[in-house]
Design a protein around this motif. Structure first.
Motif, mmCIF file in Angstrom:
data_model
loop_
_atom_site.group_PDB
_atom_site.id
_atom_site.type_symbol
_atom_site.label_atom_id
_atom_site.label_comp_id
_atom_site.label_asym_id
_atom_site.label_seq_id
_atom_site.Cartn_x
_atom_site.Cartn_y
_atom_site.Cartn_z
ATOM 1 N N ARG A 64 -18.888 37.182 -21.256
ATOM 2 C CA ARG A 64 -19.355 38.458 -21.803
ATOM 3 C C ARG A 64 -18.374 39.571 -21.443
ATOM 4 N N GLY A 70 -32.481 34.039 -17.171
ATOM 5 C CA GLY A 70 -31.998 34.885 -18.256
ATOM 6 C C GLY A 70 -32.358 36.350 -18.129
ATOM 7 N N ASP A 130 -21.669 35.346 -27.591
ATOM 8 C CA ASP A 130 -22.151 34.695 -28.811
ATOM 9 C C ASP A 130 -23.654 34.869 -29.015
ATOM 10 N N GLY A 131 -24.293 35.647 -28.145
ATOM 11 C CA GLY A 131 -25.710 35.936 -28.309
ATOM 12 C C GLY A 131 -26.640 34.975 -27.607
ATOM 13 N N THR A 132 -26.129 33.913 -27.041
ATOM 14 C CA THR A 132 -26.977 32.948 -26.336
ATOM 15 C C THR A 132 -27.204 33.409 -24.895
ATOM 16 N N THR A 133 -28.258 32.881 -24.289
ATOM 17 C CA THR A 133 -28.587 33.245 -22.907
ATOM 18 C C THR A 133 -27.704 32.477 -21.925
ATOM 19 N N ALA A 134 -27.136 33.196 -20.983
ATOM 20 C CA ALA A 134 -26.280 32.564 -19.977
ATOM 21 C C ALA A 134 -27.111 31.674 -19.068
ATOM 22 N N ALA A 135 -26.536 30.576 -18.659
ATOM 23 C CA ALA A 135 -27.228 29.656 -17.763
ATOM 24 C C ALA A 135 -27.418 30.298 -16.391
ATOM 25 N N LEU A 193 -27.051 37.952 -21.663
ATOM 26 C CA LEU A 193 -26.601 37.315 -22.899
ATOM 27 C C LEU A 193 -25.087 37.169 -22.909
ATOM 28 N N GLN A 194 -24.595 36.087 -23.514
ATOM 29 C CA GLN A 194 -23.167 35.878 -23.653
ATOM 30 C C GLN A 194 -22.680 36.566 -24.927
#
Length: 224
Positions: free
Chosen positions: A140, A111, A162-167, A159-160
């Motif tokens: 993103r 991340g 939607d605010g979540t961490t990209a794999a 970050l994507q």
């Protein structure tokens, strides 16, 4: 007699000039042969039909040309060695540094923020970067605003939208401009210089740690 010996001298010289890998010793030997033949020619020429001065000048010019070519070859070989040594030093100085090279991939690990870049052929009023995962899904969209012509380093915080961490993994990106006139863009990926090696042509190349095939110094768009 003069004509026969002159032809022999010219034949010997013309044959030698076609040899690409002549050496200094070969040149010295050829000069000795020339002087021997010329001396013999002068001693045995017909007094009523002496050797033409222009022919002698031509022969002297040819022997001089052969020596000059060999001197130039030796000089060029020396210059080539110096250039190669200089390139090796320049390349070695880049070990441990990040660089931007042609490519549109981004590697995400844990991340962490990642670096990439773009080269613009001219100024752009609005630059947008679209990042996709391995399945082609947009994760993103980055609005970089206006950018000047040239090479720019950019970053993604991992970050994507939607605010979540990209794999963790490999992503691709594309760059677009909103200008009325299309602006030519070149995507650049980040790589870490891990060593110096040589390519198939025995030219100095940078080892980018498996991120890219070995590249030359001229392939580096920006050193970070």
């Amino acid at each position: 007699m003069a004509s026969t010996i002159s032809s022999s001298v010219l034949s010997t010289m013309n044959s030698s000039t076609t040899t690409a890998e002549s050496t200094a010793s070969a040149s010295d030997e050829l000069q000795d042969q020339f002087l021997t033949l010329l001396t013999t020619e002068l001693q045995n020429q017909d007094p009523t039909d002496p050797m033409d001065n222009s022919e002698m000048v031509t022969q002297l010019a040819q022997i001089s040309t052969i020596s000059s070519i060999e001197d130039v070859t030796t000089t060029l070989e020396g210059i080539s060695s110096q250039i190669s040594a200089s390139e090796t030093l320049q390349a070695s100085a880049l070990v441990g540094n990040g660089v931007l090279v042609d490519g549109n991939t981004i590697q995400v690990a844990s991340g962490a923020a990642t670096t990439f870049g773009v080269t613009l052929a001219s100024d752009a009023d609005s630059v947008t970067v679209t990042i996709k995962d391995s399945s082609g899904t947009v994760v993103r969209t980055l609005d970089e605003g206006d950018m000047s012509a040239g090479t720019q380093a950019l970053s993604w915080d991992g970050l994507q939208d939607d605010g979540t961490t990209a794999a963790d993994g490999a992503y691709t990106f594309s760059v677009a401009t909103a200008d009325d006139a299309a602006v030519t863009t070149t995507a650049l990926k980040y790589a870490l210089v891990t060593g110096v090696t040589t390519d198939s042509s025995n030219e100095v190349a940078l080892d980018l740690g498996g991120v890219n095939e070995n590249v030359g110094l001229s392939d580096i768009s920006l050193v970070l």
